[in-house]
Motif scaffolding. Structure first.
Motif, short mmCIF file in Angstrom:
data_model
loop_
_atom_site.label_atom_id
_atom_site.label_comp_id
_atom_site.label_asym_id
_atom_site.label_seq_id
_atom_site.Cartn_x
_atom_site.Cartn_y
_atom_site.Cartn_z
N PRO A 32 -11.76 -1.07 1.80
CA PRO A 32 -11.00 -0.74 2.99
C PRO A 32 -9.56 -1.26 2.91
O PRO A 32 -9.31 -2.31 2.32
N THR A 33 -8.64 -0.50 3.47
CA THR A 33 -7.24 -0.92 3.57
C THR A 33 -6.74 -0.60 4.97
O THR A 33 -7.31 0.26 5.66
N ALA A 34 -5.70 -1.27 5.40
CA ALA A 34 -5.15 -1.06 6.74
C ALA A 34 -4.78 0.41 6.94
O ALA A 34 -4.08 1.00 6.11
N LYS A 35 -5.29 0.98 8.01
CA LYS A 35 -5.06 2.38 8.36
C LYS A 35 -5.46 3.34 7.25
O LYS A 35 -5.02 4.47 7.20
N ASN A 36 -6.25 2.85 6.31
CA ASN A 36 -6.69 3.62 5.15
C ASN A 36 -5.51 4.21 4.36
O ASN A 36 -5.60 5.26 3.75
N ASN A 37 -4.39 3.48 4.35
CA ASN A 37 -3.21 3.94 3.61
C ASN A 37 -3.40 3.88 2.10
O ASN A 37 -2.68 4.52 1.36
N GLN A 38 -4.34 3.06 1.65
CA GLN A 38 -4.66 2.92 0.23
C GLN A 38 -3.42 2.66 -0.64
O GLN A 38 -3.14 3.40 -1.58
N PRO A 39 -2.69 1.59 -0.34
CA PRO A 39 -1.48 1.31 -1.11
C PRO A 39 -1.72 0.64 -2.45
O PRO A 39 -0.78 0.41 -3.22
N GLN A 40 -2.98 0.32 -2.77
CA GLN A 40 -3.26 -0.40 -4.01
C GLN A 40 -2.82 0.40 -5.23
O GLN A 40 -2.92 1.61 -5.27
N ARG A 41 -2.32 -0.34 -6.18
CA ARG A 41 -1.96 0.23 -7.48
C ARG A 41 -2.63 -0.66 -8.52
O ARG A 41 -2.46 -1.89 -8.49
N ILE A 42 -3.38 -0.05 -9.41
CA ILE A 42 -4.17 -0.80 -10.38
C ILE A 42 -3.79 -0.34 -11.78
O ILE A 42 -3.77 0.86 -12.07
N TYR A 43 -3.48 -1.30 -12.62
CA TYR A 43 -3.10 -1.04 -14.01
C TYR A 43 -4.20 -1.62 -14.89
O TYR A 43 -4.56 -2.80 -14.77
N VAL A 44 -4.77 -0.79 -15.76
CA VAL A 44 -5.86 -1.20 -16.64
C VAL A 44 -5.25 -1.64 -17.97
O VAL A 44 -4.55 -0.85 -18.63
N ILE A 45 -5.49 -2.88 -18.34
CA ILE A 45 -4.90 -3.46 -19.55
C ILE A 45 -6.00 -3.66 -20.59
O ILE A 45 -6.93 -4.44 -20.40
N THR A 46 -5.91 -2.90 -21.70
CA THR A 46 -6.87 -3.01 -22.79
C THR A 46 -6.12 -2.96 -24.11
O THR A 46 -4.94 -2.62 -24.16
N GLY A 47 -6.81 -3.25 -25.18
CA GLY A 47 -6.22 -3.18 -26.52
C GLY A 47 -5.46 -4.44 -26.86
O GLY A 47 -4.83 -5.06 -26.00
N GLU A 48 -5.52 -4.81 -28.12
CA GLU A 48 -4.91 -6.06 -28.57
C GLU A 48 -3.41 -6.14 -28.28
O GLU A 48 -2.91 -7.18 -27.86
N GLU A 49 -2.70 -5.04 -28.51
CA GLU A 49 -1.25 -5.06 -28.27
C GLU A 49 -0.93 -5.31 -26.80
O GLU A 49 -0.08 -6.14 -26.48
N ASP A 107 1.84 -0.61 -3.22
CA ASP A 107 3.08 0.14 -3.02
C ASP A 107 3.67 -0.28 -1.68
O ASP A 107 3.09 0.02 -0.62
N LYS A 108 4.80 -0.96 -1.72
CA LYS A 108 5.44 -1.47 -0.50
C LYS A 108 5.85 -0.35 0.44
O LYS A 108 5.96 -0.56 1.65
N ASP A 109 6.06 0.85 -0.09
CA ASP A 109 6.51 1.97 0.73
C ASP A 109 5.41 2.59 1.58
O ASP A 109 5.70 3.30 2.54
N ILE A 110 4.15 2.38 1.20
CA ILE A 110 3.09 3.03 1.97
C ILE A 110 2.10 2.08 2.62
O ILE A 110 1.21 2.53 3.35
#
Length: 175
Positions: free
Chosen positions: A41-58, A82-85
């Motif tokens: 759940p997020t406030a007002k269901n704005n879903q501002p989350q941003r998720i970056y998947v980090i894999t691989g040795e580099e 996202d600060k804008d949404i």
């Protein structure tokens, strides 16, 4: 009836892992965790989350420039918003829901990890400037957490403080 509920068992099972096996996390596990994040759940269901998947040795080496708290985890998620949404109380104190939303999302992800036998570590000790630069993250995304994920190594056991809780009287007030 309450004995049928399983959430508290899951919450109690989950602990901070500070030593990981180098076993890769299967793609279906990653998808399960990301779906849990999507369902949070997020406030007002704005879903501002941003998720970056980090894999691989580099990429993990680049992540190591940002934090000393990877603990040999074979992958990580960087969670921000996202600060804008994100919702902001504009008529009162201008409080943003962004960090709260991203924290709820991260909590869902940690519990999803525990649900499928993976360990996790919520890391806030990271350099957001280096992280932003290393992974080319937009300025409009505020970074909240790095979640290390993998299978716990044999020495990746809970801290002795894991089962130490303040008394209910210290943290709960009935009015």
């Amino acid at each position: 009836m309450i004995s049928e509920f399983k959430f508290n068992e899951l919450a109690e099972k989950r602990y901070t892992v500070r030593s990981y096996k180098d076993t890769p996390v299967p793609c279906e596990c990653v998808e399960y965790i990301l779906n849990a994040a999507r369902l949070a759940p997020t406030a007002k269901n704005n879903q501002p989350q941003r998720i970056y998947v980090i894999t691989g040795e580099e990429n993990l080496a680049r992540l190591d420039k940002c934090t000393r708290c990877r603990y040999n985890a074979p992958m990580a998620f960087v969670i921000g918003y996202d600060k804008d949404i994100c919702f902001t109380r504009t008529d009162l104190d201008k409080k943003s829901s962004g960090d709260i939303d991203a924290s709820i999302v991260t909590t869902h992800m940690m519990l999803a990890c525990a649900d499928i036998g993976l360990g996790s570590t919520w890391v806030m000790a990271f350099d957001p400037f280096i992280l932003r630069e290393e992974f080319n993250i937009e300025d409009k995304v505020d970074l909240t957490a790095v979640l290390m994920v993998g299978y716990a190594a044999e020495d990746g056991v809970p801290s002795p403080r894991h089962t130490t809780y303040r008394s209910a009287d210290e943290i709960i007030t009935y009015k």
